[in-house]
Design a protein around this motif. Structure first.
Motif, PDB file in Angstrom:
ATOM      1  N   LEU A 124      16.659   7.764  -6.034  1.00 49.64           N
ATOM      2  CA  LEU A 124      15.242   8.011  -6.311  1.00 49.64           C
ATOM      3  C   LEU A 124      14.904   7.696  -7.767  1.00 49.64           C
ATOM      4  N   ARG A 125      15.747   8.142  -8.669  1.00 48.34           N
ATOM      5  CA  ARG A 125      15.514   7.867 -10.090  1.00 48.34           C
ATOM      6  C   ARG A 125      15.616   6.378 -10.387  1.00 48.34           C
ATOM      7  N   ALA A 126      16.522   5.689  -9.718  1.00 51.20           N
ATOM      8  CA  ALA A 126      16.669   4.249  -9.933  1.00 51.20           C
ATOM      9  C   ALA A 126      15.391   3.512  -9.554  1.00 51.20           C
ATOM     10  N   ALA A 127      14.811   3.855  -8.420  1.00 50.13           N
ATOM     11  CA  ALA A 127      13.575   3.200  -7.983  1.00 50.13           C
ATOM     12  C   ALA A 127      12.428   3.504  -8.931  1.00 50.13           C
ATOM     13  N   ARG A 128      12.349   4.762  -9.343  1.00 50.06           N
ATOM     14  CA  ARG A 128      11.229   5.161 -10.221  1.00 50.06           C
ATOM     15  C   ARG A 128      11.317   4.486 -11.584  1.00 50.06           C
ATOM     16  N   VAL A 129      12.529   4.317 -12.102  1.00 49.68           N
ATOM     17  CA  VAL A 129      12.715   3.761 -13.442  1.00 49.68           C
ATOM     18  C   VAL A 129      12.687   2.238 -13.430  1.00 49.68           C
ATOM     19  N   ARG A 130      13.318   1.623 -12.434  1.00 49.57           N
ATOM     20  CA  ARG A 130      13.532   0.173 -12.470  1.00 49.57           C
ATOM     21  C   ARG A 130      12.451  -0.635 -11.768  1.00 49.57           C
ATOM     22  N   ASP A 131      11.688  -0.006 -10.895  1.00 50.85           N
ATOM     23  CA  ASP A 131      10.663  -0.745 -10.151  1.00 50.85           C
ATOM     24  C   ASP A 131       9.279  -0.367 -10.677  1.00 50.85           C
ATOM     25  N   PRO A 132       8.601  -1.266 -11.363  1.00 56.81           N
ATOM     26  CA  PRO A 132       7.270  -0.948 -11.910  1.00 56.81           C
ATOM     27  C   PRO A 132       6.246  -0.598 -10.827  1.00 56.81           C
ATOM     28  N   ALA A 133       6.498  -1.046  -9.596  1.00 61.02           N
ATOM     29  CA  ALA A 133       5.550  -0.773  -8.511  1.00 61.02           C
ATOM     30  C   ALA A 133       5.707   0.624  -7.927  1.00 61.02           C
ATOM     31  N   CYS A 134       6.773   1.343  -8.312  1.00 57.07           N
ATOM     32  CA  CYS A 134       7.009   2.688  -7.774  1.00 57.07           C
ATOM     33  C   CYS A 134       6.175   3.693  -8.559  1.00 57.07           C
ATOM     34  N   ILE A 135       5.150   4.236  -7.936  1.00 58.03           N
ATOM     35  CA  ILE A 135       4.197   5.083  -8.662  1.00 58.03           C
ATOM     36  C   ILE A 135       4.609   6.554  -8.703  1.00 58.03           C
ATOM     37  N   SER A 136       5.565   6.960  -7.840  1.00 53.67           N
ATOM     38  CA  SER A 136       5.988   8.357  -7.835  1.00 53.67           C
ATOM     39  C   SER A 136       7.274   8.487  -7.023  1.00 53.67           C
ATOM     40  N   PHE A 137       7.969   9.609  -7.221  1.00 56.08           N
ATOM     41  CA  PHE A 137       9.167   9.877  -6.430  1.00 56.08           C
ATOM     42  C   PHE A 137       8.818  10.071  -4.957  1.00 56.08           C
ATOM     43  N   SER A 138       7.704  10.747  -4.683  1.00 52.49           N
ATOM     44  CA  SER A 138       7.317  10.978  -3.290  1.00 52.49           C
ATOM     45  C   SER A 138       6.977   9.659  -2.597  1.00 52.49           C
ATOM     46  N   HIS A 139       6.384   8.737  -3.331  1.00 49.97           N
ATOM     47  CA  HIS A 139       6.084   7.411  -2.784  1.00 49.97           C
ATOM     48  C   HIS A 139       7.372   6.710  -2.368  1.00 49.97           C
ATOM     49  N   CYS A 140       8.393   6.776  -3.203  1.00 42.59           N
ATOM     50  CA  CYS A 140       9.678   6.173  -2.870  1.00 42.59           C
ATOM     51  C   CYS A 140      10.298   6.861  -1.654  1.00 42.59           C
ATOM     52  N   LEU A 141      10.312   8.177  -1.663  1.00 37.93           N
ATOM     53  CA  LEU A 141      10.918   8.942  -0.570  1.00 37.93           C
ATOM     54  C   LEU A 141      10.304   8.607   0.780  1.00 37.93           C
ATOM     55  N   LEU A 142       8.987   8.425   0.799  1.00 37.90           N
ATOM     56  CA  LEU A 142       8.301   8.218   2.071  1.00 37.90           C
ATOM     57  C   LEU A 142       8.187   6.758   2.482  1.00 37.90           C
ATOM     58  N   ASN A 143       8.045   5.856   1.508  1.00 38.15           N
ATOM     59  CA  ASN A 143       7.600   4.499   1.829  1.00 38.15           C
ATOM     60  C   ASN A 143       8.555   3.367   1.476  1.00 38.15           C
ATOM     61  N   TYR A 144       9.567   3.628   0.700  1.00 41.31           N
ATOM     62  CA  TYR A 144      10.469   2.549   0.296  1.00 41.31           C
ATOM     63  C   TYR A 144      11.560   2.363   1.341  1.00 41.31           C
ATOM     64  N   LYS A 145      11.442   1.311   2.135  1.00 41.59           N
ATOM     65  CA  LYS A 145      12.411   1.151   3.217  1.00 41.59           C
ATOM     66  C   LYS A 145      13.807   0.820   2.696  1.00 41.59           C
ATOM     67  N   GLY A 146      13.905   0.199   1.526  1.00 41.32           N
ATOM     68  CA  GLY A 146      15.214  -0.035   0.938  1.00 41.32           C
ATOM     69  C   GLY A 146      15.909   1.272   0.603  1.00 41.32           C
ATOM     70  N   PHE A 147      15.177   2.200   0.016  1.00 40.66           N
ATOM     71  CA  PHE A 147      15.716   3.526  -0.282  1.00 40.66           C
ATOM     72  C   PHE A 147      16.129   4.236   1.006  1.00 40.66           C
ATOM     73  N   LEU A 148      15.260   4.215   2.008  1.00 41.53           N
ATOM     74  CA  LEU A 148      15.558   4.899   3.265  1.00 41.53           C
ATOM     75  C   LEU A 148      16.755   4.271   3.973  1.00 41.53           C
ATOM     76  N   ALA A 149      16.850   2.947   3.926  1.00 42.26           N
ATOM     77  CA  ALA A 149      17.984   2.272   4.564  1.00 42.26           C
ATOM     78  C   ALA A 149      19.296   2.674   3.906  1.00 42.26           C
ATOM     79  N   ILE A 150      19.297   2.791   2.582  1.00 42.42           N
ATOM     80  CA  ILE A 150      20.514   3.179   1.873  1.00 42.42           C
ATOM     81  C   ILE A 150      20.925   4.604   2.245  1.00 42.42           C
ATOM     82  N   GLN A 151      19.949   5.524   2.317  1.00 33.45           N
ATOM     83  CA  GLN A 151      20.284   6.912   2.672  1.00 33.45           C
ATOM     84  C   GLN A 151      20.844   6.988   4.096  1.00 33.45           C
ATOM     85  N   ALA A 152      20.242   6.265   5.007  1.00 33.76           N
ATOM     86  CA  ALA A 152      20.754   6.253   6.373  1.00 33.76           C
ATOM     87  C   ALA A 152      22.144   5.613   6.428  1.00 33.76           C
ATOM     88  N   HIS A 153      22.343   4.567   5.621  1.00 37.22           N
ATOM     89  CA  HIS A 153      23.674   3.953   5.573  1.00 37.22           C
ATOM     90  C   HIS A 153      24.723   4.938   5.081  1.00 37.22           C
TER      91      HIS A 153
END
Length: 280
Positions: A124-153
């Motif tokens: 979550l912190r990686a997406a928030r820090v490294r991706d300028p398009a990530c506007i919030s942690f909750s946005h990443c948690l709910l909508n980032y399919k790359g993040f979700l795919a990694i957690q499921a993996h």
């Protein structure tokens, strides 16, 4: 005075006692350090979860149409593990693979292995820090399919290591279907991972990815088709793999290296920076 032989016989016993005491002290110190580290990780996760819930409340107030969705996915849950288990269960379920079954599977796996929760926080912190398009942690948690795919993996990999391979492969198939991300359950992936956009990412069975790695869409970490066994790339810490890059075979991408978009890599790439331990 006792014979000299008896005195000599007592010396090894004293040495053994000293060694045993040293070992016990070292074990106690290691246990204390582990407890402090675990407490710090718990505090970090709790702080992040508090922030995620605050973001969800703000978004629910700003956009009432999302209020019910945000309540069911975030605000109604008591922890990050429960929220992500619920969300992944609903994302990956099918008519024959029920969301309740997946929720229990994800929750039991996340709660039984604190390292998985810690990796989720780092991602979550990686997406928030490294991706300028990530506007919030909750946005990443709910909508980032790359993040979700990694957690499921991470859960499918845990199942694979527990020799629950049929279930691991079934979950792998659903991840590929839903998120368009194909990661073999045996692949080893570190923490602090950013799969940016993520569509079309393929990671083979014997691939290994270090910590704090960023991978863009349509990246392939595959085999050459000419080898068996250990046949997939090894990606070092801090690497960036550009969009559409193809890395084939058991090659090593050194720590901190950047692989340009559209590249085809068939040989080792040297590290770009040295770890502090190497420089000292």
């Amino acid at each position: 005075m006792p014979p000299a032989g008896e005195l000599r016989d007592q010396s090894p016993s004293k040495n053994n006692n000293t060694q045993s005491s040293d070992t016990q002290s070292a074990d106690a110190a290691a246990a204390a350090a582990a407890a402090i580290s675990a407490a710090a990780a718990d505090a970090e996760a709790a702080g992040l979860w508090t922030q995620i819930k605050a973001e969800a409340r703000r978004d629910a107030e700003a956009e009432p149409a999302l209020a019910s969705y945000l309540y069911s996915t975030i605000l109604s849950h008591s922890s990050l593990e429960r929220s992500i288990s619920f969300h992944l269960g609903n994302k990956l379920c099918s008519s024959t693979l029920l969301s309740t079954l997946l929720y229990d599977l994800f929750l039991n796996t996340f709660t039984s292995d604190p390292s998985l929760r810690n990796a989720t926080v780092a991602d979550l912190r990686a997406a928030r820090v490294r991706d300028p398009a990530c506007i919030s942690f909750s946005h990443c948690l709910l909508n980032y399919k790359g993040f979700l795919a990694i957690q499921a993996h991470r859960v499918s990999h845990k199942l694979w290591t527990q020799t629950r391979k049929p279930l691991a492969l079934a979950l792998h198939s659903r991840i590929s279907d839903v998120f368009a991300v194909d990661i073999h359950p045996a692949a080893k992936i570190g923490k602090g991972i950013l799969l940016d956009h993520a569509t079309g990412v393929v990671i083979g069975e014997t691939a290994v990815i270090g910590n704090n790695v960023s991978i863009l869409h349509h990246v392939t970490l595959g085999g050459t088709g000419k080898a068996c066994g250990d046949r997939h790339p090894k990606i070092g810490d801090g690497c960036l793999i550009g969009a559409g890059a193809t890395i084939l075979g058991n090659v090593k991408i050194g720590a901190g290296a950047k692989v340009g978009a559209g590249s085809v890599v068939l040989i080792d790439v040297p590290r770009w920076w040295k770890r502090e331990a190497d420089e000292s």
